[in-house]
Design an enzyme around this catalytic site. Structure first.
Site, short mmCIF file in Angstrom:
data_model
loop_
_atom_site.label_atom_id
_atom_site.label_comp_id
_atom_site.label_asym_id
_atom_site.label_seq_id
_atom_site.Cartn_x
_atom_site.Cartn_y
_atom_site.Cartn_z
N ASP A 168 0.83 -1.20 0.00
CA ASP A 168 0.00 0.00 0.00
C ASP A 168 0.86 1.26 0.00
O ASP A 168 1.96 1.24 -0.56
CB ASP A 168 -0.93 -0.05 1.24
N HIS A 216 -3.70 5.13 4.57
CA HIS A 216 -4.43 3.96 4.10
C HIS A 216 -3.79 2.64 4.53
O HIS A 216 -4.45 1.78 5.12
CB HIS A 216 -4.52 4.07 2.57
N SER A 269 -11.50 -1.73 0.36
CA SER A 269 -10.19 -1.58 0.98
C SER A 269 -10.18 -2.10 2.39
O SER A 269 -9.16 -2.60 2.87
CB SER A 269 -9.86 -0.09 1.08
#
Ligand SMILES: *[C@@H]1O[C@H](CO)[C@@H](O)[C@H](O)[C@H]1NC(C)=O
Ligand SMILES: *[C@@H]1O[C@H](CO)[C@@H](O)[C@H](O)[C@H]1NC(C)=O
Ligand SMILES: *[C@@H]1O[C@H](CO)[C@@H](O)[C@H](O)[C@H]1NC(C)=O
Ligand SMILES: *[C@@H]1O[C@H](CO)[C@@H](O)[C@H](O)[C@H]1NC(C)=O
Ligand SMILES: *[C@@H]1O[C@H](CO)[C@@H](O)[C@H](O)[C@H]1NC(C)=O
Ligand SMILES: *[C@@H]1O[C@H](CO)[C@@H](O)[C@H](O)[C@H]1NC(C)=O
Ligand SMILES: *[C@@H]1O[C@H](CO)[C@@H](O)[C@H](O)[C@H]1NC(C)=O
Ligand SMILES: [Ca+2]
Ligand SMILES: [Ca+2]
Ligand SMILES: [Ca+2]
Ligand SMILES: [Ca+2]
Length: 786
Positions: free
Chosen positions: A170, A211, A389
């Site tokens: 990520d 994230h 996600s």
């Protein structure tokens, strides 16, 4: 009655301290002073005699007497597995062990045996002091009972992902926050954006690089540290590969997929191509090669587990069959449902969806509570992680729990177990269909909800599926016009017994269809696939926004909906055009069918389903029962990127093999014909092997020559140049498939290169799609191959 032999035994040992008090004088040489009963689990060859249960029972009886053990009968519902216990007082433990070992090792009908270790268990209920744990409804949902991953019982059995490493591919992982730091694995981490080993995220203009840290927290947030939340597999190690914070190239993606692949077991990828409802894209040739290489060589040859999110393009009518990461047979494709089990507005459907797990929904629904970075606006904790996600890391955490209880599960075993254990539930949006093997699938929810309890119990008793068998049809040239709805173009291809004989395939796993179609407006096409059972898959869904005028160039759709079905029979595809008459008709040019499966018969599949259901009582998770696990291969970890070199090496080996083979035949032919006055010399020189004939000798030398050819040294890989053609759209590579450490299978695979597109991270904030784009260079350097 027999079924409870093990649980009862265990009960005895839970109460062992009491037992201890009563038996301190036993004089045993056991350090604890406890007289332990020796027991062995023995698996008999099911094909013994006529294979009937009574015959196996009789054999078990005979065997147990032969070694002086008592036969306690079949272990639970694991047919062919018997429990033998040591009852004699005369022999010492060591003698018994030696005798058992000697006899069982040699006996033809004993598949394997293992001495049962006794598990000391103390039940504890979990009281975590993490302030946000009560809000983590995806772990324990009291508001909507059943709408959670049912993990607490798994933790209570001390299964927390210990010994397993999950890597979040990520935008970085802030490993310094309290909930990550103790579980952080620097060995598995890397930063491809800055080319250093430290994946620390970079504070950016939008406070957006949180994230990866959020995903990492879902998997492995530390429990009971009075801070934030708890991860699904909180005993696992968590690594980060920073790759999404900057331009992403095909080669970077390929490096990421294989980075530290003997350390990282599971790759959690919450990203993919643009979810704009008009993109058709997936991994390019290096990324594809890396996924393939990962399942062959990663995790000691058991195969890296790649978990990918199905995408957030729901509101744009997007479909994950147009996403090559979701379509790939090497990935575990995970979709999202909200707290009520409904499909959220952002979720995509597709035929390659394996299962779903929880995430956010619309405003009234709760989101995922997890760790966060504490840079910029972050506090180290968030209640607002959203989108597919957030679903993929939860699935990755559950896979970590499975790998703890059975480390030798292959990448295909993991997919099988998901198929066998995911649960169907009623939801007005989901159209469930039962396939020929009895599995229920919907394009919305895959095979259903992932359930950590079911997954780990099944994993515990799971013996590996047979090696991967595949069948590839010829490229079928059609060149037919595609009619407007309600007319359809129907095409079919029969797969016969003879076709499947070579690979030994009996039942299906994935089915792939590679198509080339020209059409003035791609989104108007609808393609359905029917397996021989009649099970349908909507592999090519219509998309309102997809106005692309180029159609499909060798795009591979895949479906999991025929999983477990008989592979033989007629495969049909129905193609239609939902557009207007004013547009030019599309032309269906070519297609090719690829079947993946195994030698399991439909009966084997049914039998395994029964076993999986029987294991759900927790009796095997509870016990120290363990099936033997092969050790895996020692595969060295290379620091530099090796895909291209490996590919090349394999190519060379195969090329050399081909050269050698043809030479061998030439020589054989030659030897069978030549007169007795000639002799042969084979030598490898430079880039080619030279066959020369020496004149002058006679008689006995002929024999010698024959021997020489048999002991011909294999050309060193550096000595043979292999000519391999690459063209603009079609880059071939050869891969060595190894699906189980004991099985080797060669297969030539030609993969095509899709058109370059953009990349996006699936991240929904406050229920708005704030999709961020990462440009990646589509212009991959083909020279890396050579
Ligand atoms: C249970 O098995 C594990 C590994 O299989 C072993 O480490 C442990 O010592 C065993 N427990 C007992 C009580 O024998
Ligand atoms: C968490 O810590 C508390 C003490 O702070 C302890 O009483 C409790 O048993 C711990 N819970 C678990 C599950 O370890
Ligand atoms: C959830 O797990 C518990 C054990 O903790 C088990 O008894 C129960 O059957 C499981 N529920 C489902 C739906 O799998
Ligand atoms: C859980 O496993 C760990 C590591 O093997 C061990 O130290 C611990 O005692 C186990 N706890 C229980 C309750 O079995
Ligand atoms: C599939 O659905 C059917 C109909 O609801 C049900 O009877 C069957 O048990 C389901 N199969 C599985 C494996 O869940
Ligand atoms: C497949 O087999 C069926 C009958 O078994 C036959 O009617 C059909 O023409 C065959 N299709 C192809 C493409 O060979
Ligand atoms: C391939 O291997 C050679 C040495 O054998 C090395 O110099 C080269 O850097 C490698 N290429 C890649 C892309 O790793
Ligand atoms: Ca860095
Ligand atoms: Ca915590
Ligand atoms: Ca998508
Ligand atoms: Ca997949």
């Amino acid at each position: 009655m027999r079924r409870y032999v093990i649980p009862l035994m265990c009960l005895c040992f839970v109460t062992w301290p009491l037992f201890l008090l009563l038996s301190t004088h036993t004089g045993s040489n056991d350090a604890t002073g406890l007289v332990e009963e020796l027991t062995w689990a023995v698996r008999l060859d099911p094909s013994h005699g006529s294979g009937r249960r009574e015959e196996l029972d009789a054999l078990a009886e005979v065997l147990s007497h032969a070694v002086g053990l008592e036969n306690r009968g079949v272990i639970g519902e694991l047919k062919d597995h018997y429990l033998f216990a040591h009852i004699g007082h005369g022999q010492s433990k060591e003698n018994t062990r030696r005798k058992v070992h000697a006899i069982f090792t040699q006996h033809d009908s004993v598949r394997w045996f293992s001495e049962q270790k006794l598990l000391k268990r103390s039940k504890r209920s979990l009281h975590f002091n993490d302030p946000k744990y009560p809000q983590q409804w995806h772990l324990h949902n009291s508001r909507s009972p059943g709408m959670d991953i049912n993990v607490t019982g798994v933790w209570e059995r001390n299964v927390t992902g210990r010994g397993v490493t999950v890597v979040v591919v990520d935008d970085g992982v802030q490993y310094t926050i309290q909930d990550i730091q103790p579980n952080y694995s620097p060995e598995g981490s890397y930063d491809l954006n800055s080319n250093d080993p430290d994946p620390m995220p970079r504070p950016d203009g939008y406070s957006d690089n949180h994230h990866g840290t959020r995903c990492a927290g879902e998997i492995a947030a530390v429990p009971n540290n009075s801070f934030c939340a708890v991860g699904v597999a909180y005993g696992s190690r968590i690594a980060g590969i920073r790759v999404l914070d900057g331009p992403l190239t095909d080669s970077m993606e390929a490096i990421a997929f294989n980075k530290h692949y003997q350390i990282n077991d599971i790759y959690s990828c919450s990203w993919g191509p643009d979810d704009d409802g008009k993109t058709v894209d997936g991994p390019h040739q290096l990324g594809k090669a890396a996924l393939q290489h990962g399942v062959i060589a990663g995790r000691k040859g058991f195969g890296s587990i790649f978990v990918v999110a199905s995408g957030n393009g729901g509101q744009y009518d997007d479909n994950c069959n147009y996403d090559g990461y979701a379509n790939s047979i090497y990935t575990v494709t995970i979709g999202a449902v909200n707290e009520a089990g409904e499909m959220p507005f952002y979720a995509e459907e597709c035929a390659s969806m394996l299962a779903v797990t929880f995430s956010s929904g619309d405003k009234q629904m709760r989101s995922i509570v997890t760790s966060d970075w504490d840079l910029q606006k972050g506090t180290g904790c968030t209640e607002g992680h959203t989108g597919t996600s957030a679903a993929a890391p939860i699935a990755a955490g559950m896979v970590a729990l499975m790998l703890q209880v059975r480390p030798c599960l292959t990448w295909r075993d993991v997919q099988h177990i998901i198929v066998f254990t995911a649960t169907k539930y009623e939801d007005h949006q989901a159209a469930w269909k039962t396939n020929g093997a009895g599995f229920n699938h919907s394009h919305q929810h895959g095979f259903g909800l992932l359930n950590a309890w079911r997954l780990t119990n099944a994993a515990k008793v799971w013996e590996s599926v047979p090696y991967l068998a595949s069948y590839v049809s010829p490229v079928l040239k059609e060149n037919k016009n595609i009619p407007l709805v309600p007319h359809v173009l129907e095409l079919s291809w029969n797969v016969t017994t003879a076709d499947l004989l070579l690979s030994g395939m009996r039942t299906l796993e994935h089915v792939g269809v590679t198509v080339s179609i020209t059409h003035p407006r791609r989104g108007n096409l609808q393609i359905q696939l029917f397996c021989p059972s009649g099970m349908s898959s909507l592999i090519g869904a219509t998309r309102k926004l997809d106005a692309d005028p180029n159609g499909f160039t060798e795009w591979t759709f895949s479906t999991v909906r025929c999983w477990g079905e008989n592979a033989e029979g007629a495969y049909r595809i129905l193609v239609t055009d939902v557009g207007e008459e004013t547009l030019k008709r599309g032309v269906f040019q070519t297609w090719q069918l690829t079947l993946y499966g195994s030698s399991w018969t439909p009966e084997d599949v049914a039998e395994r389903r029964r076993l999986v259901e029987e294991s759900q009582g927790g009796q095997f998770l509870n016990d120290n029962f363990s099936l033997p696990c092969p050790p895996g291969l020692e595969i060295s970890e290379q620091d530099s990127y090796t895909i291209t070199n490996n590919t090349l090496r394999t190519l060379m080996l195969l090329g050399c093999f081909a050269v050698f083979w043809s030479l061998y035949y030439t020589v054989e032919l030659y030897l069978s014909r030549i007169s007795s006055s000639s002799d042969l010399d084979l030598s490898c020189e430079g880039s080619s092997c030279i066959l020369s004939r020496r004149q002058g000798s006679s008689g006995p030398r002929q024999l010698e020559a024959g021997l020489e050819t048999e002991s011909l040294p294999l050309c060193g890989s550096n000595d043979v140049a292999v000519d391999y053609e690459e063209d603009e759209d079609n880059v071939g590579h050869v891969a060595l498939y190894r699906h189980q450490p004991s099985t080797t299978q060669f297969r030539l695979m030609v993969e095509n290169r899709p058109k370059p597109q953009n990349n996006a991270i699936f991240d929904l904030q406050d229920n708005e799609d704030t999709v961020r784009h990462d440009t990646r260079d589509g212009d991959t350097n083909l020279n890396e191959y050579g």
